[in-house]
Design a protein around this motif. Structure first.
Motif, PDB file in Angstrom:
ATOM      1  N   PRO A   1       0.827  -1.209   0.000  1.00  0.00           N
ATOM      2  CA  PRO A   1       0.000   0.000   0.000  1.00  0.00           C
ATOM      3  C   PRO A   1       0.865   1.264   0.000  1.00  0.00           C
ATOM      4  CG  PRO A   1      -0.831  -1.569   1.613  1.00  0.00           C
ATOM      5  CD  PRO A   1       0.509  -2.102   1.128  1.00  0.00           C
ATOM      6  N   GLY A   2       0.420   2.261  -0.743  1.00  0.00           N
ATOM      7  CA  GLY A   2       1.124   3.539  -0.785  1.00  0.00           C
ATOM      8  C   GLY A   2       1.587   3.904  -2.177  1.00  0.00           C
ATOM      9  N   ALA A   3       2.052   5.123  -2.281  1.00  0.00           N
ATOM     10  CA  ALA A   3       2.514   5.657  -3.566  1.00  0.00           C
ATOM     11  C   ALA A   3       3.810   4.985  -4.004  1.00  0.00           C
ATOM     12  CB  ALA A   3       2.712   7.160  -3.456  1.00  0.00           C
ATOM     13  N   PHE A   4       4.001   4.895  -5.326  1.00  0.00           N
ATOM     14  CA  PHE A   4       5.251   4.390  -5.876  1.00  0.00           C
ATOM     15  C   PHE A   4       5.566   5.125  -7.173  1.00  0.00           C
ATOM     16  CE2 PHE A   4       2.147   1.727  -8.016  1.00  0.00           C
ATOM     17  CZ  PHE A   4       2.602   1.739  -9.331  1.00  0.00           C
ATOM     18  N   VAL A   5       6.844   5.089  -7.541  1.00  0.00           N
ATOM     19  CA  VAL A   5       7.319   5.618  -8.814  1.00  0.00           C
ATOM     20  C   VAL A   5       8.294   4.597  -9.380  1.00  0.00           C
ATOM     21  CG1 VAL A   5       8.546   7.482  -9.997  1.00  0.00           C
ATOM     22  CG2 VAL A   5       7.134   7.993  -7.981  1.00  0.00           C
ATOM     23  N   LEU A   6       8.049   4.178 -10.610  1.00  0.00           N
ATOM     24  CA  LEU A   6       8.939   3.263 -11.315  1.00  0.00           C
ATOM     25  C   LEU A   6       9.419   3.924 -12.592  1.00  0.00           C
ATOM     26  CD1 LEU A   6       6.787  -0.015 -11.293  1.00  0.00           C
ATOM     27  CD2 LEU A   6       8.650   0.557  -9.725  1.00  0.00           C
TER      28      LEU A   6
ATOM     29  N   SER B   1      -5.469  -2.701 -11.261  1.00  0.00           N
ATOM     30  CA  SER B   1      -6.551  -2.536 -10.289  1.00  0.00           C
ATOM     31  C   SER B   1      -6.583  -1.149  -9.658  1.00  0.00           C
ATOM     32  CB  SER B   1      -6.442  -3.602  -9.198  1.00  0.00           C
ATOM     33  OG  SER B   1      -5.216  -3.449  -8.517  1.00  0.00           O
ATOM     34  N   LYS B   2      -5.574  -0.350  -9.934  1.00  0.00           N
ATOM     35  CA  LYS B   2      -5.506   1.022  -9.418  1.00  0.00           C
ATOM     36  C   LYS B   2      -5.142   1.948 -10.575  1.00  0.00           C
ATOM     37  CE  LYS B   2      -4.990  -0.087  -4.795  1.00  0.00           C
ATOM     38  NZ  LYS B   2      -5.119   0.554  -3.558  1.00  0.00           N
ATOM     39  N   PRO B   3      -5.470   3.242 -10.465  1.00  0.00           N
ATOM     40  CA  PRO B   3      -5.077   4.187 -11.521  1.00  0.00           C
ATOM     41  C   PRO B   3      -3.561   4.263 -11.661  1.00  0.00           C
ATOM     42  CG  PRO B   3      -6.644   5.201  -9.995  1.00  0.00           C
ATOM     43  CD  PRO B   3      -6.229   3.895  -9.400  1.00  0.00           C
TER      44      PRO B   3
ATOM     45  N   LEU C   1      -4.471   6.687 -16.690  1.00  0.00           N
ATOM     46  CA  LEU C   1      -5.349   5.533 -16.883  1.00  0.00           C
ATOM     47  C   LEU C   1      -6.112   5.241 -15.594  1.00  0.00           C
ATOM     48  CD1 LEU C   1      -2.683   3.459 -18.724  1.00  0.00           C
ATOM     49  CD2 LEU C   1      -4.861   4.131 -19.724  1.00  0.00           C
ATOM     50  N   PRO C   2      -7.446   5.342 -15.639  1.00  0.00           N
ATOM     51  CA  PRO C   2      -8.230   4.968 -14.460  1.00  0.00           C
ATOM     52  C   PRO C   2      -8.099   3.469 -14.185  1.00  0.00           C
ATOM     53  CG  PRO C   2      -9.599   6.034 -16.135  1.00  0.00           C
ATOM     54  CD  PRO C   2      -8.262   5.782 -16.746  1.00  0.00           C
TER      55      PRO C   2
ATOM     56  N   GLU D   1      11.810   4.821 -22.616  1.00  0.00           N
ATOM     57  CA  GLU D   1      11.946   4.873 -21.164  1.00  0.00           C
ATOM     58  C   GLU D   1      10.766   5.696 -20.668  1.00  0.00           C
ATOM     59  OE1 GLU D   1      15.125   6.001 -17.641  1.00  0.00           O
ATOM     60  OE2 GLU D   1      15.415   6.845 -19.635  1.00  0.00           O
ATOM     61  N   LEU D   2      10.016   5.118 -19.745  1.00  0.00           N
ATOM     62  CA  LEU D   2       8.863   5.836 -19.224  1.00  0.00           C
ATOM     63  C   LEU D   2       8.838   5.759 -17.714  1.00  0.00           C
ATOM     64  CD1 LEU D   2       6.562   3.399 -18.608  1.00  0.00           C
ATOM     65  CD2 LEU D   2       6.496   3.476 -21.072  1.00  0.00           C
ATOM     66  N   GLN D   3       8.071   6.666 -17.136  1.00  0.00           N
ATOM     67  CA  GLN D   3       7.902   6.683 -15.688  1.00  0.00           C
ATOM     68  C   GLN D   3       6.462   6.329 -15.373  1.00  0.00           C
ATOM     69  OE1 GLN D   3      10.079   9.458 -13.237  1.00  0.00           O
ATOM     70  NE2 GLN D   3       8.160  10.159 -12.377  1.00  0.00           N
ATOM     71  N   VAL D   4       6.284   5.408 -14.434  1.00  0.00           N
ATOM     72  CA  VAL D   4       4.967   4.965 -14.002  1.00  0.00           C
ATOM     73  C   VAL D   4       4.781   5.435 -12.564  1.00  0.00           C
ATOM     74  CG1 VAL D   4       3.477   2.979 -13.567  1.00  0.00           C
ATOM     75  CG2 VAL D   4       5.105   2.925 -15.481  1.00  0.00           C
ATOM     76  N   ASN D   5       3.706   6.159 -12.326  1.00  0.00           N
ATOM     77  CA  ASN D   5       3.341   6.582 -10.980  1.00  0.00           C
ATOM     78  C   ASN D   5       2.011   5.941 -10.645  1.00  0.00           C
ATOM     79  OD1 ASN D   5       5.096   8.716 -12.163  1.00  0.00           O
ATOM     80  ND2 ASN D   5       4.879   9.604 -10.149  1.00  0.00           N
ATOM     81  N   GLY D   6       1.885   5.477  -9.430  1.00  0.00           N
ATOM     82  CA  GLY D   6       0.632   4.868  -9.013  1.00  0.00           C
ATOM     83  C   GLY D   6       0.609   4.644  -7.525  1.00  0.00           C
ATOM     84  N   SER D   7      -0.335   3.834  -7.114  1.00  0.00           N
ATOM     85  CA  SER D   7      -0.517   3.506  -5.714  1.00  0.00           C
ATOM     86  C   SER D   7      -0.672   1.996  -5.602  1.00  0.00           C
ATOM     87  CB  SER D   7      -1.754   4.230  -5.188  1.00  0.00           C
ATOM     88  OG  SER D   7      -1.930   3.976  -3.818  1.00  0.00           O
ATOM     89  N   GLY D   8      -0.001   1.412  -4.641  1.00  0.00           N
ATOM     90  CA  GLY D   8      -0.066  -0.022  -4.466  1.00  0.00           C
ATOM     91  C   GLY D   8      -1.120  -0.426  -3.455  1.00  0.00           C
ATOM     92  N   PRO D   9      -1.380  -1.716  -3.383  1.00  0.00           N
ATOM     93  CA  PRO D   9      -0.739  -2.745  -4.207  1.00  0.00           C
ATOM     94  C   PRO D   9      -1.204  -2.651  -5.663  1.00  0.00           C
ATOM     95  CG  PRO D   9      -2.331  -3.742  -2.701  1.00  0.00           C
ATOM     96  CD  PRO D   9      -2.287  -2.274  -2.396  1.00  0.00           C
ATOM     97  N   PHE D  10      -0.241  -2.800  -6.549  1.00  0.00           N
ATOM     98  CA  PHE D  10      -0.433  -2.568  -7.971  1.00  0.00           C
ATOM     99  C   PHE D  10       0.004  -3.814  -8.725  1.00  0.00           C
ATOM    100  CE2 PHE D  10       0.976  -0.786 -12.069  1.00  0.00           C
ATOM    101  CZ  PHE D  10      -0.079   0.056 -12.379  1.00  0.00           C
ATOM    102  N   GLY D  11      -0.724  -4.173  -9.735  1.00  0.00           N
ATOM    103  CA  GLY D  11      -0.349  -5.325 -10.545  1.00  0.00           C
ATOM    104  C   GLY D  11      -0.840  -5.154 -11.965  1.00  0.00           C
ATOM    105  N   LEU D  12      -0.422  -6.058 -12.794  1.00  0.00           N
ATOM    106  CA  LEU D  12      -0.784  -6.065 -14.209  1.00  0.00           C
ATOM    107  C   LEU D  12      -1.589  -7.325 -14.468  1.00  0.00           C
ATOM    108  CD1 LEU D  12       1.544  -5.134 -17.087  1.00  0.00           C
ATOM    109  CD2 LEU D  12       0.334  -7.279 -17.168  1.00  0.00           C
TER     110      LEU D  12
END
Length: 164
Positions: free
Chosen positions: A63-68, A84-86, A120-121, A136-147
Motif C-alpha cells: 500500500p502507498g505511492a510508488f514511482v517506477l 486494479s488502481k489508476p 489511466l483509471p 523509457e517511461l515513468q509509471v506513478n501509481g498507488s499499491g498494491p499494484f499489478g498487471l
C-alpha cells in the motif's frame, strides 16, 4: 538590493526551503539527480523479456505511492491488460504506441513521445508497443499494484520456466 536578496536566501535556508537536503533530515525523501542515477534491473516475469525496471520510490506490491522507471526495448508488445488502481505514464525518452481496448489493434493506437503523458483509471484495458526504438517511461501509481492480462495466455510469466 543585494542585501535584501541575501537576507531572503538566509531566511529560506534557516527554514529548510533552500539548499541541499539529506535523507537524514527528511525521512522518506528520495532524490534522483539525473536519469543516469536510476539503477535498473530486469523486469518481472509478467513483462516482456528485455524490459528493465528501476524502483525510484515506494514499492508497488505494498500500500502507498510508488514511482517506477521502465525501459521497454524496440519491437516489444505489452498485450492488452488492466491495473486494479489508476496509473500515470510519462514518456522520458524514445516513443511508444498506446491503445485502449480489450484487443490489440495497432491501427488505433497513438504514438507517445518524450514528454507525453497518459492517465489511466483503474481497470482501463490498454496495450503498449514499441517499433524501431526503445522507450523509457515513468509509471506513478498507488499499491498494491499489478498487471492483469485480458487474455491470460499473453502473460509472459507463463513462459518463465521454459528455456528461451
Amino acid at each position: 538590493m543585494t542585501r535584501s536578496w541575501i537576507s531572503a536566501a538566509a531566511a529560506l535556508a534557516m527554514l529548510g526551503g533552500f539548499g541541499p537536503a539529506s535523507a537524514a533530515d527528511h525521512a522518506g525523501l528520495v532524490v534522483v539527480p539525473d536519469g543516469a542515477s536510476a539503477t535498473y534491473e530486469p523486469g518481472p516475469p509478467n513483462l516482456p523479456r528485455g524490459t528493465q525496471i528501476s524502483r525510484i520510490a515506494g514499492d508497488p506490491s505494498k500500500p502507498g505511492a510508488f514511482v517506477l522507471r521502465v525501459k521497454v526495448p524496440a519491437n516489444t508488445v505489452i498485450a492488452p491488460h488492466t491495473h486494479s488502481k489508476p496509473e500515470t505514464l510519462t514518456i522520458l525518452s524514445g516513443s511508444i504506441h498506446h491503445a485502449h481496448g480489450r484487443t490489440l489493434d495497432k491501427t488505433k493506437g497513438s504514438v507517445l513521445k518524450a514528454g507525453g503523458f497518459v492517465y489511466l483509471p483503474e481497470d482501463m484495458p490498454h496495450s503498449l508497443w514499441t517499433t524501431d526504438e526503445a522507450v523509457e517511461l515513468q509509471v506513478n501509481g498507488s499499491g498494491p499494484f499489478g498487471l492483469n492480462y485480458i487474455n491470460p495466455a499473453d502473460d509472459p510469466s507463463r513462459d518463465a520456466g521454459k528455456p528461451g
